[in-house]
Design an enzyme around this catalytic site. Structure first.
Site, PDB file in Angstrom:
ATOM      1  N   HIS A 185       0.567  -1.227  -0.030  1.00  0.00           N
ATOM      2  CA  HIS A 185       0.286  -0.427   0.182  1.00  0.00           C
ATOM      3  C   HIS A 185       0.905   1.339  -0.270  1.00  0.00           C
ATOM      4  CE1 HIS A 185      -2.917   3.372   0.928  1.00  0.00           C
ATOM      5  NE2 HIS A 185      -3.694   2.197   0.565  1.00  0.00           N
ATOM      6  N   GLU A 228      -4.220   2.361  -7.264  1.00  0.00           N
ATOM      7  CA  GLU A 228      -4.536   2.793  -5.852  1.00  0.00           C
ATOM      8  C   GLU A 228      -3.432   4.733  -6.134  1.00  0.00           C
ATOM      9  OE1 GLU A 228      -6.532   1.706  -2.477  1.00  0.00           O
ATOM     10  OE2 GLU A 228      -4.802   1.630  -1.804  1.00  0.00           O
TER      11      GLU A 228
HETATM   12  P1  13P Z   1      -9.804   6.308   0.215  1.00  0.00           P
HETATM   13  O1  13P Z   1     -10.964   5.709  -0.002  1.00  0.00           O
HETATM   14  O2  13P Z   1      -9.807   6.907   1.734  1.00  0.00           O
HETATM   15  O3  13P Z   1      -9.514   7.310  -0.933  1.00  0.00           O
HETATM   16  O4  13P Z   1      -8.471   5.129   0.092  1.00  0.00           O
HETATM   17  C1  13P Z   1      -7.738   4.063  -0.496  1.00  0.00           C
HETATM   18  C2  13P Z   1      -7.220   3.679   0.111  1.00  0.00           C
HETATM   19  O5  13P Z   1      -5.633   3.939  -0.016  1.00  0.00           O
HETATM   20  C3  13P Z   1      -7.491   2.297  -0.408  1.00  0.00           C
HETATM   21  O6  13P Z   1      -6.049   0.909   0.279  1.00  0.00           O
END
Ligand code: 13P
Length: 258
Positions: A101, A173
């Protein structure tokens, strides 16, 4: 009833609770997720990655919600202060581990070497990694080619890993989108989705059970678009997944996607 799996045909929605909730809040919210009802569970496979302490308290037995860990150690046991054994995640009812992450890469300086070891240990324990990739705002502003190059580097960490037959979940992400309320357009998302498939194909991974999720400021108003128009087969949801009504509305918005 078919056993729950990350690889069912319907979309996969993983709630990443990060470090937002207390133990008792996690127990309560998890219990509410269970009450969502067949209509919601038939639109999507729902999974939760709570804190490690909460994970141990939540049982996935006779549950409609899958569980997983936000972190996985580099070994199953040993002198690794703080680390969370993937084996313990499995025996606690978990079926996946989030690896790489951006908060781990950026705030905690996790390196590719470490992430590769985490991926290996995750498979060794019989769990599926949810491997996160995504570019910074800096790279995003340089344009699509720079983003694709960055994703190629991050995904190349998967090369030669043993365990793909258990499947893999990739979560795209964009770092600039996480928690910011801004997201890529669905057209941009689709271009990225296609690139990720192409990169995975080049690594010989697409033949296996593979899912590619979108994550970053997912809300009820954009969730379906990332699937319908962006091509993704699921979502990794942070903030909104910690608020029951918001999460329920996101799942509800996916109802007609299967
Ligand atoms: P948000 O949905 O708060 O933007 O976070 C995304 C995330 O990092 C999920 O792993």
């Amino acid at each position: 009833m078919k056993p729950l799996s990350l690889f069912q045909k319907k979309p996969l929605c993983i709630a990443n609770w990060k470090q937002y909730l207390t133990l008792s809040e996690s127990v309560r919210l998890y219990a509410r997720f269970q009450t969502l009802g067949t209509r919601y569970f038939s639109s999507c496979t729902i999974a939760v990655a709570p804190s490690a302490i909460s994970l141990a308290m939540l049982s996935s037995k006779s549950s409609s919600v899958l569980l997983g860990a936000q972190q996985g150690g580099i070994a199953q046991a040993g002198a690794y202060t703080v680390e969370i054994s993937p084996r313990d995640t499995r025996t606690s009812g978990g079926s996946f581990v989030i690896v790489g992450h951006s908060e781990r890469r950026q705030i905690f300086g996790e390196t590719d070497v470490l992430l590769r070891q985490r991926l290996e240990a995750t498979y060794e324990a019989g769990l599926v990694p949810v491997y996160c990739v995504g570019e910074s705002r800096d790279i995003y502003t340089k344009g699509f080619r720079a983003v694709k190059k960055h994703l190629t580097t991050q995904l190349s960490l998967l090369k030669g890993l043993n365990g793909f037959q258990k499947g893999i979940v990739i979560a795209y992400e964009p770092v600039w989108s996480i928690g910011s309320g801004t997201t890529p357009t669905f057209a941009e998302a689709l271009a990225i989705y296609r690139s990720i498939r192409e990169i995975l194909d080049g690594l010989g991974i697409l033949d296996t059970k593979t899912r590619i999720l979108y994550g970053g400021s997912v809300q009820k108003d954009n969730a379906a678009g990332f699937l319908h128009e962006g091509g993704f087969s699921g979502l990794l949801i942070g903030g909104a997944s910690t608020r029951f009504a918001d999460f329920r509305d996101i799942i509800h918005s996916l109802e007609h996607i299967v």
